[in-house]
Scaffold this active site. Structure first.
Site, short mmCIF file in Angstrom:
data_model
loop_
_atom_site.label_atom_id
_atom_site.label_comp_id
_atom_site.label_asym_id
_atom_site.label_seq_id
_atom_site.Cartn_x
_atom_site.Cartn_y
_atom_site.Cartn_z
N ARG A 109 0.81 -1.24 0.00
CA ARG A 109 0.00 0.00 0.00
C ARG A 109 0.83 1.27 0.00
NH1 ARG A 109 -2.96 -3.05 3.91
NH2 ARG A 109 -4.56 -4.23 2.81
N LYS A 132 1.95 11.20 -11.55
CA LYS A 132 1.09 10.30 -12.34
C LYS A 132 1.87 9.03 -12.61
CE LYS A 132 -2.07 13.33 -14.81
NZ LYS A 132 -2.48 13.82 -16.14
N GLU A 170 7.41 17.82 -25.27
CA GLU A 170 6.78 18.20 -23.99
C GLU A 170 7.28 19.59 -23.55
OE1 GLU A 170 4.28 16.47 -22.97
OE2 GLU A 170 4.66 14.31 -23.10
N ASN A 182 -2.18 18.15 -20.89
CA ASN A 182 -2.45 17.09 -21.86
C ASN A 182 -2.64 17.62 -23.27
OD1 ASN A 182 -2.40 14.94 -19.95
ND2 ASN A 182 -4.35 15.70 -19.18
N HIS A 225 -2.47 9.92 -27.73
CA HIS A 225 -2.73 8.58 -27.17
C HIS A 225 -3.47 7.72 -28.19
CE1 HIS A 225 -2.40 10.00 -22.69
NE2 HIS A 225 -1.23 9.89 -23.28
N HIS A 271 6.09 8.39 -27.64
CA HIS A 271 5.07 9.22 -27.01
C HIS A 271 5.19 10.69 -27.47
CE1 HIS A 271 2.34 10.70 -23.94
NE2 HIS A 271 3.28 11.54 -23.54
P1 NAD Z 1 11.16 5.55 -22.46
O1 NAD Z 1 11.04 5.42 -21.02
O2 NAD Z 1 10.70 4.41 -23.30
O3 NAD Z 1 12.68 5.90 -22.81
C1 NAD Z 1 13.04 6.07 -24.15
C2 NAD Z 1 14.20 5.15 -24.56
O4 NAD Z 1 15.42 5.74 -24.09
C3 NAD Z 1 14.15 3.76 -23.98
O5 NAD Z 1 14.64 2.86 -24.92
C4 NAD Z 1 15.09 3.86 -22.79
O6 NAD Z 1 15.62 2.62 -22.39
C5 NAD Z 1 16.14 4.76 -23.34
N1 NAD Z 1 16.93 5.53 -22.38
C6 NAD Z 1 16.51 6.08 -21.23
N2 NAD Z 1 17.47 6.86 -20.74
C7 NAD Z 1 18.53 6.78 -21.57
C8 NAD Z 1 19.82 7.37 -21.59
N3 NAD Z 1 20.18 8.27 -20.68
N4 NAD Z 1 20.66 7.03 -22.59
C9 NAD Z 1 20.27 6.17 -23.57
N5 NAD Z 1 19.05 5.60 -23.61
C10 NAD Z 1 18.19 5.91 -22.62
O7 NAD Z 1 10.37 6.84 -23.00
P2 NAD Z 1 10.18 8.31 -22.43
O8 NAD Z 1 10.01 9.16 -23.62
O9 NAD Z 1 11.19 8.65 -21.44
O10 NAD Z 1 8.79 8.21 -21.66
C11 NAD Z 1 7.60 7.92 -22.34
C12 NAD Z 1 6.60 7.40 -21.34
O11 NAD Z 1 6.34 8.39 -20.36
C13 NAD Z 1 5.28 7.03 -21.95
O12 NAD Z 1 4.87 5.77 -21.46
C14 NAD Z 1 4.34 8.12 -21.47
O13 NAD Z 1 3.02 7.68 -21.32
C15 NAD Z 1 4.95 8.47 -20.15
N6 NAD Z 1 4.64 9.83 -19.68
C16 NAD Z 1 4.21 9.96 -18.41
C17 NAD Z 1 3.96 11.21 -17.92
C18 NAD Z 1 3.54 11.37 -16.48
O14 NAD Z 1 3.17 12.47 -16.09
N7 NAD Z 1 3.64 10.35 -15.67
C19 NAD Z 1 4.13 12.35 -18.72
C20 NAD Z 1 4.58 12.18 -20.02
C21 NAD Z 1 4.84 10.90 -20.50
N1 GLY Z 2 1.78 14.73 -18.29
C1 GLY Z 2 0.53 15.22 -17.86
C2 GLY Z 2 0.44 15.42 -16.39
O1 GLY Z 2 1.37 15.15 -15.67
O2 GLY Z 2 -0.57 15.85 -15.92
#
Ligand code: NAD
Ligand code: GLY
Length: 363
Positions: free
Chosen positions: A123, A145, A187, A247, A254, A267
């Site tokens: 939890r 999130k 972003e 968003n 999405h 993304h």
């Molecule tokens: P990701 O986590 O898939 O990373 C991108 C790629 O880069 C992967 O292959 C990873 O292994 C690699 N990588 C990471 N760090 C590295 C480094 N320093 N050097 C070399 N390679 C590296 O993608 P992302 O773009 O970081 O994140 C996308 C995800 O984030 C999506 O699932 C999206 O839904 C989510 N997201 C969440 C929020 C939130 O508020 N929680 C906001 C925006 C996006």
């Molecule tokens: N990435 C959208 C949020 O964090 O609200």
């Protein structure tokens, strides 16, 4: 010792710092005060582990912690129940306690899954974000999130769960593939479009420096993005109102990610093409001028991002968008713009107008 800059996400007793700078993975003085006990779990993936796990392990061990690494497969297509369960297997198999901190080392996929696991395990266990992609440093590591994907919709299963610390080491961006750097820039541009016109203008003037990974430019982009996000989250942690602005481009984005299959488009790429659909719609509503839309398109192109969405058919987009978290009483809330730097939330746009904007912006 490398310098860093620090922001705070002002959430009362759950307030936490975001440290930004080069070389922060080695900074025990920043990391260790957020941890209690003698053990820490590091959740990472097969790509990031060989690059940064040993450095983080060494910082933790020097601080008296033993480290349990959980190394997951890499990719958006692994942001699933099955992979989440691998984290629980590791936590239970390693006899982790409720007080054991879980550190997510990686991009947004690792941060979102690690955070969800931390929210659920016994939890709730302490959670730390060490983001290593630009996207994670400017957006996903901040704000709490957490989620996994479902075949019917992206990020549909998750929880709000704030980290205790975000440690954004911009030196890790040196190893990031160029396509991933561009995805993160989507972003950053978003903050400019919804609430920070100065940032948008700065990006227009400095995109080349960002693409060349000049450290001071990257630090500025991360700092300014996190400052915007921290303000929005502090005002509306659980997205009862204004947080939805973050968003922009995501509802369409999405739909692209789910429609094409997770991982086909990054993304950030989907968000870029989705933002151009939102811009097209805003222009059709008379809120954005043609020259503003052209300015937006130019900046995304300059950042190496797609400005045309894949042709899935407007009906398919609308069907996919009905699974979005921004549907309320069956009405789709869209994030649009009334100018560069002024995002707005609107749930009254007729479906035929949305469909026309989608068709115009698809290749
Ligand atoms: P990701 O986590 O898939 O990373 C991108 C790629 O880069 C992967 O292959 C990873 O292994 C690699 N990588 C990471 N760090 C590295 C480094 N320093 N050097 C070399 N390679 C590296 O993608 P992302 O773009 O970081 O994140 C996308 C995800 O984030 C999506 O699932 C999206 O839904 C989510 N997201 C969440 C929020 C939130 O508020 N929680 C906001 C925006 C996006
Ligand atoms: N990435 C959208 C949020 O964090 O609200």
């Amino acid at each position: 010792m490398p310098e860093q800059q620090t922001l705070t996400v002002a959430l009362g007793e759950r307030a936490y710092p975001i440290h930004i700078g080069a070389g922060l993975i080695e900074r025990g003085d920043l990391l260790l005060p957020a941890l209690k006990g003698r053990r820490a779990v590091v959740v990472t993936n097969v790509t990031v582990a060989p690059l940064y796990l040993e450095r983080l392990r060494s910082t933790l061990e020097k601080g008296g912690f033993s480290v349990l690494p959980i190394v997951l497969p890499d990719g958006e297509e692994y942001k699933t129940w099955e992979t989440l369960n691998q984290i629980f297997d590791g936590l239970l198999g390693g006899h982790c306690e409720r007080s054991t901190p879980l550190i997510a080392l990686g991009g947004g996929v690792i941060g979102d899954m690690g955070g969800f696991a931390a929210a659920c395990y016994q939890r709730g266990m302490p959670f730390i974000q060490v983001p290593t992609t630009l996207l994670a440093q400017v957006d996903s590591s901040v704000g709490g999130k957490t989620a996994i994907n479902h075949p019917l919709g992206k990020n549909m299963i998750g929880a709000f769960y704030q980290p205790r610390l975000v440690l954004a080491d911009i030196a890790t961006l040196d190893t990031l593939p160029a396509r991933e750097l561009s995805a993160g820039l989507a972003e950053v541009i978003k903050y400019g479009l919804i609430r920070d016109p100065e940032l948008f203008a700065w990006l227009e003037a400095n995109m080349q420096r960002l693409l060349a990974r000049e450290r001071d430019a990257l630090a500025h982009a991360v700092l300014r993005s996190c400052a915007n996000k921290a303000e929005v989250v502090a005002d509306d942690e659980k997205e009862a109102g204004g947080r939805a602005l973050l968003n922009l481009g995501h509802t369409f984005g999405h739909a692209i990610e789910t429609g094409l299959g997770y991982g086909a488009w990054l993304h950030g790429e989907a968000v870029a093409a989705g933002t151009l659909i939102a811009a097209e719609l805003s222009q059709r509503l008379g809120w954005l001028s043609k020259s503003d839309v052209e300015r937006i398109e130019r900046l995304f192109s300059y950042a190496g991002l797609p400005v045309r969405a894949p042709r899935l058919g407007a009906e398919r987009y609308l069907e996919l968008m009905r699974h979005d978290k921004k549907v309320e009483d069956g009405r789709l809330k869209l994030i649009l713009m009334r100018g560069i730097g002024e995002g707005v939330i609107d749930d009254g746009v007729p479906a035929d107008l949305i469909a026309a904007a989608i068709e115009t912006r698809c290749t």
